[in-house]
Write an enzyme that holds these catalytic residues in place. Structure first.
Site, mmCIF file in Angstrom:
data_model
loop_
_atom_site.group_PDB
_atom_site.id
_atom_site.type_symbol
_atom_site.label_atom_id
_atom_site.label_comp_id
_atom_site.label_asym_id
_atom_site.label_seq_id
_atom_site.Cartn_x
_atom_site.Cartn_y
_atom_site.Cartn_z
ATOM 1 N N GLU A 101 -8.895 0.595 3.733
ATOM 2 C CA GLU A 101 -8.078 -0.569 4.075
ATOM 3 C C GLU A 101 -8.799 -1.820 3.577
ATOM 4 O O GLU A 101 -9.977 -2.011 3.857
ATOM 5 C CB GLU A 101 -7.859 -0.654 5.591
ATOM 6 C CG GLU A 101 -7.153 -1.894 6.060
ATOM 7 C CD GLU A 101 -5.818 -2.124 5.369
ATOM 8 O OE1 GLU A 101 -5.577 -3.273 4.924
ATOM 9 O OE2 GLU A 101 -5.011 -1.166 5.277
ATOM 10 N N ASP A 132 -10.555 -3.179 -2.090
ATOM 11 C CA ASP A 132 -9.283 -3.501 -2.726
ATOM 12 C C ASP A 132 -8.850 -2.310 -3.568
ATOM 13 O O ASP A 132 -9.440 -2.021 -4.608
ATOM 14 C CB ASP A 132 -9.439 -4.749 -3.596
ATOM 15 C CG ASP A 132 -8.126 -5.199 -4.224
ATOM 16 O OD1 ASP A 132 -7.123 -4.456 -4.136
ATOM 17 O OD2 ASP A 132 -8.094 -6.300 -4.806
ATOM 18 N N CYS A 203 7.984 1.162 3.335
ATOM 19 C CA CYS A 203 9.048 1.034 4.342
ATOM 20 C C CYS A 203 10.063 -0.005 3.894
ATOM 21 O O CYS A 203 10.708 -0.660 4.708
ATOM 22 C CB CYS A 203 8.464 0.693 5.716
ATOM 23 S SG CYS A 203 7.479 -0.817 5.771
#
Length: 284
Positions: A101, A132, A203
């Site tokens: 993350e 990253d 999503c």
């Protein structure tokens, strides 16, 4: 006026409404209503002190990444951690998972989820990093057997639930996010060993962040092959019974992947996912 020019003039709640009404037509009112409703959650038991609740559609996406024979697995954009728990639960007893993350704050949440929800022995095989993902391929290439990229996206369900974000919405946001998604997926693909699998998910509702990203990947990398072109996604054949008692929803076929949408699937989603295999050779 060209259609794209008209789209650029859209903004705020009215612009959001017009933009997605064009995309989804007569289906949009029901879909919008479902997006504002309750999420269909699944409870995942990974053997830790706590269980974790995540969208049942997210389970479908994570389960669709083949893990048989995968010893080095990467969850490139892992926070808050639900898909990491799914991958860790389903990977082989000798496999190792790197859960990454880029945000230090979100990494802390990811660490807490893994510490609280994973069996201690399983937790010892999960390494959490803060990097990253778009730049990872500048340091390593062809080093993971399976990669899950649950990319940052427009997340229209969250936009609709927040007046501030809705008032600030413009189509230019989609373009900016798609650029970020492309940087991430091209890095993720370079991190795959030949024969490895990349599961891309979002999503998002907009095809520009879903099928369009996969289309560009297939065009850029000649060895990228679409896996679920003419067959159902793998989650239909994977048993999650030991970890989750919820029934998994059905999905709708898109050109390059699958979409699970809450108006039809009782609140599950939205989740888009597509599986790509690196067939052979080194990449540009």
């Amino acid at each position: 006026m060209h259609r794209s020019d008209r789209a650029e003039k859209l903004s705020g709640s009215e612009g959001f409404e017009q933009y997605y009404s064009v995309l989804y037509g007569e289906r949009w009112p029901a879909l919008k209503s479902a997006l504002a409703g309750q999420v269909l959650y699944a409870e995942w038991n990974a053997g830790g002190a706590e269980n974790y609740f995540l969208d049942t559609a997210s389970v479908c996406a994570a389960v669709s990444l083949p893990l048989a024979g995968a010893e080095r697995i990467l969850d490139l954009c892992a926070a808050p951690g639900g898909k990491t728990l799914v991958l860790a639960s389903l990977m082989s007893s000798t496999a190792e998972l790197v859960s990454n993350e880029r945000s230090p704050e979100r990494k802390l949440r990811l660490s807490h989820v893994c510490d609280s929800c994973l069996d201690p022995a399983l937790r010892s095989r999960v390494t959490i990093t803060c990097s990253d993902g778009a730049k990872w391929c500048t340091q390593q290439t062809e080093c993971y057997d399976a990669v899950l990229l649950d990319a940052p996206c427009s997340s229209e369900r969250h936009v609709l639930s927040d007046e501030k974000y809705l008032s600030q919405w413009t189509p230019s946001r989609i373009k900016a996010v798609a650029m970020e998604q492309w940087a991430l997926i091209s890095s993720a693909y370079r991190l795959l060993v030949p024969g490895g699998f990349l599961l891309y998910s979002t999503c998002a509702l907009c095809p520009a962040e879903n099928d369009a990203i996969i289309s560009r990947l297939l065009e850029k990398f000649p060895t990228a092959a679409l896996v679920y072109k003419d067959i159902p996604p793998a989650y239909k054949n994977v048993s999650v019974g030991p970890f989750c008692s919820s029934a998994l929803p059905d999905s709708e076929k898109t050109e390059y992947g699958f979409h699970i949408l809450p108006d039809i699937q009782k609140g599950a989603g939205p989740i888009y996912f597509s599986l790509v295999k690196k067939t052979a050779g080194r990449q540009p």
